[in-house]
Design a protein around this motif. Structure first.
Motif, PDB file in Angstrom:
ATOM      1  N   PHE A  19       0.557  -0.960  -0.068  1.00  0.00           N
ATOM      2  CA  PHE A  19      -0.491  -0.222   0.115  1.00  0.00           C
ATOM      3  C   PHE A  19       1.125   1.432  -0.056  1.00  0.00           C
ATOM      4  CE2 PHE A  19      -2.203  -3.210   2.456  1.00  0.00           C
ATOM      5  CZ  PHE A  19      -3.353  -3.347   1.594  1.00  0.00           C
ATOM      6  N   PRO A  20       0.657   2.070  -0.777  1.00  0.00           N
ATOM      7  CA  PRO A  20       1.403   3.462  -0.809  1.00  0.00           C
ATOM      8  C   PRO A  20       0.704   4.128   0.686  1.00  0.00           C
ATOM      9  CG  PRO A  20      -0.817   3.620  -2.105  1.00  0.00           C
ATOM     10  CD  PRO A  20      -0.582   2.110  -1.977  1.00  0.00           C
ATOM     11  N   LEU A  21       2.065   4.764   0.749  1.00  0.00           N
ATOM     12  CA  LEU A  21       2.082   5.245   2.468  1.00  0.00           C
ATOM     13  C   LEU A  21       1.531   6.848   2.288  1.00  0.00           C
ATOM     14  CD1 LEU A  21       3.903   2.972   5.134  1.00  0.00           C
ATOM     15  CD2 LEU A  21       1.426   2.915   4.599  1.00  0.00           C
ATOM     16  N   VAL A  22       0.597   7.180   2.391  1.00  0.00           N
ATOM     17  CA  VAL A  22       0.456   9.162   2.263  1.00  0.00           C
ATOM     18  C   VAL A  22       0.002   9.844   3.659  1.00  0.00           C
ATOM     19  CG1 VAL A  22      -0.032  10.965   1.398  1.00  0.00           C
ATOM     20  CG2 VAL A  22       0.422   9.026  -0.288  1.00  0.00           C
ATOM     21  N   GLN A  23       1.222  10.370   4.669  1.00  0.00           N
ATOM     22  CA  GLN A  23       0.026  11.440   5.826  1.00  0.00           C
ATOM     23  C   GLN A  23      -0.502  11.962   4.947  1.00  0.00           C
ATOM     24  OE1 GLN A  23       2.546   9.710   9.724  1.00  0.00           O
ATOM     25  NE2 GLN A  23       1.831  12.552   9.255  1.00  0.00           N
ATOM     26  N   ARG A  24      -1.615  12.490   5.863  1.00  0.00           N
ATOM     27  CA  ARG A  24      -2.901  13.537   5.191  1.00  0.00           C
ATOM     28  C   ARG A  24      -3.520  13.967   6.032  1.00  0.00           C
ATOM     29  NH1 ARG A  24      -3.958   9.969   1.095  1.00  0.00           N
ATOM     30  NH2 ARG A  24      -3.914   9.699  -0.601  1.00  0.00           N
ATOM     31  N   HIS A  25      -3.471  15.255   5.996  1.00  0.00           N
ATOM     32  CA  HIS A  25      -4.465  15.909   7.374  1.00  0.00           C
ATOM     33  C   HIS A  25      -5.244  16.903   6.652  1.00  0.00           C
ATOM     34  CE1 HIS A  25      -4.833  17.375  11.870  1.00  0.00           C
ATOM     35  NE2 HIS A  25      -5.615  16.791  11.896  1.00  0.00           N
ATOM     36  N   ALA A  26      -6.607  16.876   6.996  1.00  0.00           N
ATOM     37  CA  ALA A  26      -7.561  17.832   6.018  1.00  0.00           C
ATOM     38  C   ALA A  26      -7.730  19.897   6.743  1.00  0.00           C
ATOM     39  CB  ALA A  26      -9.126  16.836   5.853  1.00  0.00           C
ATOM     40  N   GLN A  27      -7.674  20.304   6.241  1.00  0.00           N
ATOM     41  CA  GLN A  27      -7.076  21.632   6.394  1.00  0.00           C
ATOM     42  C   GLN A  27      -8.706  21.796   7.380  1.00  0.00           C
ATOM     43  OE1 GLN A  27      -6.411  23.039   2.854  1.00  0.00           O
ATOM     44  NE2 GLN A  27      -4.067  23.088   3.110  1.00  0.00           N
ATOM     45  N   ARG A  28      -9.478  21.143   7.231  1.00  0.00           N
ATOM     46  CA  ARG A  28     -10.879  21.473   8.308  1.00  0.00           C
ATOM     47  C   ARG A  28     -11.072  20.250   8.780  1.00  0.00           C
ATOM     48  NH1 ARG A  28     -13.628  26.837   7.103  1.00  0.00           N
ATOM     49  NH2 ARG A  28     -14.640  26.187   8.585  1.00  0.00           N
ATOM     50  N   TYR A  29     -12.098  20.197   9.579  1.00  0.00           N
ATOM     51  CA  TYR A  29     -13.248  19.022  10.428  1.00  0.00           C
ATOM     52  C   TYR A  29     -14.277  19.011   9.413  1.00  0.00           C
ATOM     53  CZ  TYR A  29      -8.714  16.732  12.747  1.00  0.00           C
ATOM     54  OH  TYR A  29      -7.731  15.739  12.482  1.00  0.00           O
ATOM     55  N   VAL A  30     -14.827  20.594   9.325  1.00  0.00           N
ATOM     56  CA  VAL A  30     -16.260  20.818   9.315  1.00  0.00           C
ATOM     57  C   VAL A  30     -16.702  21.868   8.838  1.00  0.00           C
ATOM     58  CG1 VAL A  30     -16.470  19.916  11.702  1.00  0.00           C
ATOM     59  CG2 VAL A  30     -15.921  22.450  12.015  1.00  0.00           C
ATOM     60  N   LEU A  31     -17.775  21.807   8.071  1.00  0.00           N
ATOM     61  CA  LEU A  31     -18.355  23.508   7.100  1.00  0.00           C
ATOM     62  C   LEU A  31     -19.494  23.385   7.505  1.00  0.00           C
ATOM     63  CD1 LEU A  31     -16.800  22.829   3.764  1.00  0.00           C
ATOM     64  CD2 LEU A  31     -16.463  24.241   5.451  1.00  0.00           C
ATOM     65  N   PRO A  32     -20.469  24.781   7.338  1.00  0.00           N
ATOM     66  CA  PRO A  32     -22.025  24.186   7.866  1.00  0.00           C
ATOM     67  C   PRO A  32     -22.047  22.635   6.843  1.00  0.00           C
ATOM     68  CG  PRO A  32     -21.337  26.259   6.522  1.00  0.00           C
ATOM     69  CD  PRO A  32     -20.402  25.585   7.048  1.00  0.00           C
ATOM     70  N   GLY A  33     -22.906  22.080   7.541  1.00  0.00           N
ATOM     71  CA  GLY A  33     -23.174  20.838   7.303  1.00  0.00           C
ATOM     72  C   GLY A  33     -22.773  19.136   6.805  1.00  0.00           C
ATOM     73  N   LEU A  34     -21.288  19.602   6.944  1.00  0.00           N
ATOM     74  CA  LEU A  34     -20.729  18.933   6.872  1.00  0.00           C
ATOM     75  C   LEU A  34     -19.552  18.621   7.786  1.00  0.00           C
ATOM     76  CD1 LEU A  34     -19.403  17.566   4.178  1.00  0.00           C
ATOM     77  CD2 LEU A  34     -17.846  18.798   4.496  1.00  0.00           C
TER      78      LEU A  34
END
Ligand SMILES: Cc1cc2nc3c(=O)[nH]c(=O)nc-3n(C[C@H](O)[C@H](O)[C@H](O)COP(=O)(O)OP(=O)(O)OC[C@H]3O[C@@H](n4cnc5c(N)ncnc54)[C@H](O)[C@@H]3O)c2cc1C
Length: 438
Positions: free
Chosen positions: A306-321
């Motif tokens: 499996f390719p290993l890429v570390q990712r971290h979303a810049q935001r965890y929430v938006l309105p309704g998401l």
């Protein structure tokens, strides 16, 4: 905001997202509604559906997969290749959901010791469950066993609707101002809150326009199952090689202690070379790389990478998401924490959503959702940074750093308070735990 029936929908194509109006779709299907739409019925999405469904929240749980796992075959015979080291905190959550009992009856492998060493030097650190004040440091569990146990739990939850064989291709606004996901077959599902639990590549995250801080680790993980000459003694072992960490995770098959799940993180070239070896030659390389600690090694399954890429979303929430699990963060497997962090996301998000519901706050309210983001982002970011540090420190041949890490490992092993702190982290006792994990 768009007028009802004229909602803006972002659609996913193979190459790039594009804009399209729902009114213009070929299918023109009506919206089905729920309190929460969860996209992705992996371990994290399914756990969240169970936590919310138990409290009567109307959930639509959507996955591109056509079928659920067959509980009759899971956890029997040859062990599955994808395994996770689940912490006692994750165990508590799964016990509360009624999943653990079935998992334990099917197949789980406890580990009571951990050993980590530098293959290039003399540094070594070891932990025991006794030192950590717990009965076990954790369990190695096939992902399919955890998944099937959670899926069984869905049967009893009338408020959870499974929508399988349904690929999400668009995200937009619902007629009443909430969120709406578009399925490839033309159906639309609307809810005040959509949760992205759709894995590391998260199409939904992309449709929502949330960026990621991605970090190519430059590593592939070679995964397989082996039989070892000497019993593993319930010890999870990890050697730091100059090319990356190699883990032998102890499995118990019918009570015997001679099988291990292997995760070997290495360069893409080296991974390709390893995959090209015969079974015998791969076993010999594994035994040698591991300093023959468990004697001869026999590979008993195919090896995949499996390719290993570390990712971290810049935001965890938006309105309704909201994003959870690998959709929010994917982490190097050397810590064995990906599924644990995702389960913790699910537990904290469920706790916050149930609190919102009790107070009459809309489930998609961004300010309320931010409470979830605040509680989880720091913990996840800390773990990602720790893994980066480990990778850099152990991925070097610089003599000064080799000396430093050997001294460091030795010091950690001798310094009881520091060692205890690290052990607490490893077993999942970090920060304020949600009630479902205590
Ligand atoms: C080699 C390796 C070793 C690991 N070891 C460990 C370990 O020891 N301990 C640990 O805790 N973690 C470990 N992990 C990490 C762990 O496996 C993951 O963190 C975890 O499985 C992620 O679960 P998830 O539910 O967030 O995502 P996933 O399991 O990826 O589930 C995502 C789901 O979303 C669905 N989906 C995707 N796109 C769409 C779409 N457009 N429409 C509908 N459905 C969609 C998919 O079908 C899938 O079912 C390891 C990972 C690797 C690669």
């Amino acid at each position: 905001m768009s007028a009802p029936g004229q909602e803006e929908v972002k659609e996913m194509t193979m190459d790039a997202p594009m804009e399209r109006r729902v009114g213009e779709t070929r299918h023109g299907a009506a919206e089905e509604t729920a309190d929460v739409v969860i996209v992705g019925a992996g371990i994290v999405g399914t756990a969240l559906a169970c936590l919310l469904g138990e409290e009567g929240v109307e959930v639509a749980l959507v996955d591109a997969r056509e079928t659920l796992l067959d509980p009759e075959t899971v956890g029997r015979g040859q062990p599955g290749m994808r395994v996770s080291a689940l912490t006692p905190v994750s165990q508590t959550l799964l016990e509360g959901l009624g999943a653990w009992e079935w998992m334990a009856a099917r197949r789980i492998s406890p580990y009571r010791f951990m050993q980590v060493w530098d293959a290039e030097g003399s540094g070594e650190v070891s932990f025991s469950a006794e030192q950590a004040g717990v009965a076990r440091l954790g369990h190695i569990v096939e992902n399919d066993v955890t998944q099937a146990a959670l899926e069984r739990g869905l049967d009893a939850l009338a408020s959870v609707k499974l929508v399988l064989g349904a690929r999400v291709t668009g995200l937009g606004e619902s007629a009443d101002g909430g969120r709406c996901v578009q399925l490839a077959d033309g159906r639309r599902l609307a809810a005040p809150l959509v949760v992205a639990a759709d894995g590391a590549r998260s199409p939904l995250r992309e449709l929502a326009g949330i960026g990621v801080n991605a970090h190519e680790t430059g590593h592939m993980a070679v995964v397989t199952t082996v039989q070892v000459e000497r019993p593993h003694g319930d010890v999870a072992r990890q050697a730091f090689l100059p090319t990356g960490p190699l883990a032998f995770l102890p499995l118990r098959l019918d009570g015997e202690r001679h099988h291990c799940s292997i995760v070997w993180s290495t360069s893409p070239e080296e991974a390709e070379r390893l995959l090209g070896l015969s079974t015998e030659a791969l076993g010999d390389e594994l035994a040698m790389a591991f300093g023959h600690r468990l004697g001869e090694v026999t590979v008993v399954d195919r090896a995949v990478a499996f390719p290993l890429v570390q990712r971290h979303a810049q935001r965890y929430v938006l309105p309704g998401l909201a994003l959870v699990g690998d959709a929010a963060h994917s982490i190097h497997p050397l810590a064995g924490q990906g599924a644990n962090l995702g389960l913790m996301d699910a537990a904290v998000l469920a706790e916050e959503l149930l609190a919102a519901r009790r107070r009459g706050v809309a489930l998609g309210d961004e300010r309320w959702l931010s409470r979830y983001a605040r509680r989880r982002r720091g913990d996840n970011a800390g773990m990602l940074a720790l893994m980066d540090g480990f990778r850099l420190l152990f991925g070097t041949r610089h003599p000064a750093l080799t000396l430093a890490r050997n001294l460091g490992l030795g010091a950690v092993d001798r310094l009881t308070p520091l060692k205890r702190l690290i052990m607490q982290q490893a077993i999942g006792h970090r920060g304020r735990l949600p009630a479902s994990c205590r």
